[in-house]
Design a protein around this motif. Structure first.
Motif, PDB file in Angstrom:
ATOM      1  N   THR A   5       2.052   3.613   1.717  1.00 55.92           N
ATOM      2  CA  THR A   5       2.066   3.992   3.132  1.00 55.92           C
ATOM      3  C   THR A   5       2.215   5.500   3.357  1.00 55.92           C
ATOM      4  O   THR A   5       1.482   6.081   4.154  1.00 55.92           O
ATOM      5  CB  THR A   5       3.207   3.249   3.841  1.00 55.92           C
ATOM      6  N   MET A  65      -5.611   5.936  16.398  1.00 53.61           N
ATOM      7  CA  MET A  65      -5.264   6.427  15.050  1.00 53.61           C
ATOM      8  C   MET A  65      -4.080   5.645  14.480  1.00 53.61           C
ATOM      9  O   MET A  65      -4.083   5.276  13.307  1.00 53.61           O
ATOM     10  CB  MET A  65      -4.882   7.912  15.114  1.00 53.61           C
ATOM     11  N   CYS A  66      -3.066   5.429  15.317  1.00 54.55           N
ATOM     12  CA  CYS A  66      -1.879   4.701  14.847  1.00 54.55           C
ATOM     13  C   CYS A  66      -2.256   3.280  14.422  1.00 54.55           C
ATOM     14  O   CYS A  66      -1.841   2.804  13.365  1.00 54.55           O
ATOM     15  CB  CYS A  66      -0.801   4.669  15.925  1.00 54.55           C
ATOM     16  N   LEU A  78      -4.179   3.360  11.160  1.00 53.32           N
ATOM     17  CA  LEU A  78      -3.339   3.640   9.984  1.00 53.32           C
ATOM     18  C   LEU A  78      -2.488   2.448   9.602  1.00 53.32           C
ATOM     19  O   LEU A  78      -2.284   2.181   8.420  1.00 53.32           O
ATOM     20  CB  LEU A  78      -2.455   4.868  10.229  1.00 53.32           C
ATOM     21  N   VAL A  79      -1.990   1.721  10.602  1.00 48.16           N
ATOM     22  CA  VAL A  79      -1.165   0.556  10.267  1.00 48.16           C
ATOM     23  C   VAL A  79      -2.018  -0.522   9.588  1.00 48.16           C
ATOM     24  O   VAL A  79      -1.593  -1.135   8.610  1.00 48.16           O
ATOM     25  CB  VAL A  79      -0.437   0.024  11.509  1.00 48.16           C
ATOM     26  N   GLU A  86       0.875  -1.177   0.000  1.00 38.29           N
ATOM     27  CA  GLU A  86       0.000   0.000   0.000  1.00 38.29           C
ATOM     28  C   GLU A  86       0.907   1.220   0.000  1.00 38.29           C
ATOM     29  O   GLU A  86       2.064   1.141   0.410  1.00 38.29           O
ATOM     30  CB  GLU A  86      -0.899  -0.061   1.235  1.00 38.29           C
ATOM     31  N   ALA A 100       3.079   5.534  14.573  1.00 41.48           N
ATOM     32  CA  ALA A 100       2.442   5.063  13.336  1.00 41.48           C
ATOM     33  C   ALA A 100       3.471   4.829  12.230  1.00 41.48           C
ATOM     34  O   ALA A 100       3.385   3.846  11.490  1.00 41.48           O
ATOM     35  CB  ALA A 100       1.402   6.081  12.872  1.00 41.48           C
ATOM     36  N   ASN A 154      -4.543   0.093   7.825  1.00 46.94           N
ATOM     37  CA  ASN A 154      -4.809   0.669   6.517  1.00 46.94           C
ATOM     38  C   ASN A 154      -3.649   0.513   5.541  1.00 46.94           C
ATOM     39  O   ASN A 154      -3.840   0.199   4.373  1.00 46.94           O
ATOM     40  CB  ASN A 154      -5.101   2.146   6.711  1.00 46.94           C
ATOM     41  N   THR A 155      -2.423   0.762   6.027  1.00 45.13           N
ATOM     42  CA  THR A 155      -1.274   0.730   5.118  1.00 45.13           C
ATOM     43  C   THR A 155      -0.809  -0.687   4.834  1.00 45.13           C
ATOM     44  O   THR A 155      -0.051  -0.908   3.903  1.00 45.13           O
ATOM     45  CB  THR A 155      -0.083   1.528   5.677  1.00 45.13           C
ATOM     46  N   SER A 156      -1.244  -1.648   5.657  1.00 46.38           N
ATOM     47  CA  SER A 156      -0.814  -3.029   5.394  1.00 46.38           C
ATOM     48  C   SER A 156      -2.028  -3.878   5.046  1.00 46.38           C
ATOM     49  O   SER A 156      -2.023  -5.072   5.207  1.00 46.38           O
ATOM     50  CB  SER A 156      -0.113  -3.594   6.624  1.00 46.38           C
TER      51      SER A 156
END
Lengths: 180, 214
Positions: free
Chosen positions: A137, B147-148, B151-152, A135, A156, B154-156
């Motif tokens: 990132t 939130m963290c 997001l993780v 993705e 994050a 989400n990004t993975s």
């Protein structure tokens, strides 16, 4: 196989209109003033899009400098002795580095790599798996945190990068395991 | 951390361009002899800044559409319903978010859209989730644990259908354009599990905990 492609395409095409239809119908059934509610929510769209601009400019310019100046080639040269140890061909390094940075960049790298090595080669399969499992990132971090004006991102970023690296390593391992 | 990455990208990027311009042997065929690489870099800087605005402005219509649809879903109680159904999973992932908070529903819808590869719908839903999460934020400008974690994920994220990859493979004449999907799903599942574990472990570190105080 063509049938599978057609089915997934059909599902993707139907998904959004059906989702909108079901939410609107359910809303009407629940006696929500659907038109007013929609407009009220939609008003925010402009603000959110404008709010993320500074974050996106900052991120994309830095990535743009890194790409245009040729730093990517040097990074590939530096990393290739390490990656060859784990069965990752040097040709796939630009993909692995580009994936978290830029979506369009990664798609471009994937097209070039596949044009050079063929889609059904080990390298072609590896970049496909990396593209499909990763993705963008840094785009997500910039846009999501930017939309709520968060600048102190805490853990994050390190966790996101670790997940990206693990995703790349898992792609290399799986492709070698299945087609190696 | 983003500060350092930003600095590194700029210093390395410009440093390499300068180095290449100095060391590169002159090419008689080239239009401009020196500094050719810096010229490309310069174009890259201006181009990226423009692209960022085009991308953001391009989001307005889609954002408005999904935020509108989400508002209907919210007022109809659909978001709360969704949050209730998935409570056993989400309450573990996001212990700081009340189980029936609208943030939960928005996050679930964003993750589902991502899994289906519906990028157009995923971003507005994700931003809606961030807005809701920010309402629970006691220190604005600083990311919360939830939130963290979000997001993780989400990004993975696990993507079931990677349509652009299939399209490129079909165009390149692959004998089996979708064969990578299984491996990609397994790889992304591994990265999500590791990412969530990492984000949970890092949240326990005093260094990151301290940033939430004050």
């Amino acid at each position: 196989m063509q049938a599978f492609v057609d089915i997934t395409k059909t599902i993707s095409t139907f998904a959004i209109p059906l989702l909108i239809l079901s939410i609107v119908v359910y809303g009407a059934f629940k006696k929500v003033k659907i038109y007013e509610a929609f407009v009220e929510g939609a008003k925010e769209g402009f603000n959110v899009a404008v709010r993320i601009i500074p974050f996106l400019v900052a991120m994309l310019v830095a990535i743009g400098i890194f790409r245009a100046g040729g730093a990517m080639e040097i990074l590939t040269a530096v990393l290739s002795p390490l990656t060859s140890l784990i069965g990752m061909p040097a040709e796939t390094i630009p993909m692995a580095v580009m994936r978290p940075l830029s979506g369009s960049g990664a798609l471009g790298v994937m097209s070039e790599t596949i044009a050079a090595h063929g889609p059904d080669s080990l390298i072609g399969r590896m970049v496909s798996v990396m593209m499909g499992s990763g993705e963008t990132t840094f785009y997500v971090l910039a846009v999501y945190f930017g939309s709520v004006s968060v600048t102190k991102t805490r853990h994050a970023v390190p966790a996101g990068i670790i997940a990206d690296v693990v995703g790349i390593l898992a792609s290399v391992w799986l492709v070698n395991l299945i087609w190696g | 951390m983003l500060n350092y990455i930003w600095l590194a990208l700029i210093i390395i990027g410009i440093g390499v361009a300068v180095g290449k311009d100095i060391t590169q042997p002159p090419d008689p065929a080239a239009e401009q002899q020196f500094p050719a690489i810096m010229k490309v870099t310069n174009e890259g800087i201006i181009g990226s800044a423009k692209t960022a605005v085009t991308l953001a402005l391009g989001l307005i219509g889609i954002m408005a559409l999904w935020l509108g649809v989400m508002k209907i879903a919210e007022q109809a109680g659909l978001i709360t319903l969704l949050a209730k159904v998935l409570k056993p999973i989400t309450s573990r992932l996001f212990p700081d978010v009340p189980a029936e908070h609208p943030a939960m529903g928005a996050m679930i819808m964003n993750i589902s859209a991502n899994m289906l590869g519906l990028a157009n719908a995923a971003t507005p839903l994700g931003l809606k989730a961030m807005e809701e999460l920010n309402k629970l934020n006691k220190k604005l400008g600083t990311a919360t644990d939830a939130m963290c974690t979000f997001l993780v994920i989400n990004t993975s994220n696990v993507q079931l259908v990677a349509a652009p990859v299939i399209a490129i493979r079909v165009a390149a004449g692959s004998a089996n354009p979708t064969e990578f999907l299984g491996a990609a799903i397994v790889a992304t599942t591994i990265s999500t599990i590791v990412g969530v574990t990492t984000v949970k472990l890092l949240a326990k570190l005093p260094f990151y905990k301290k940033q939430l105080e004050g």
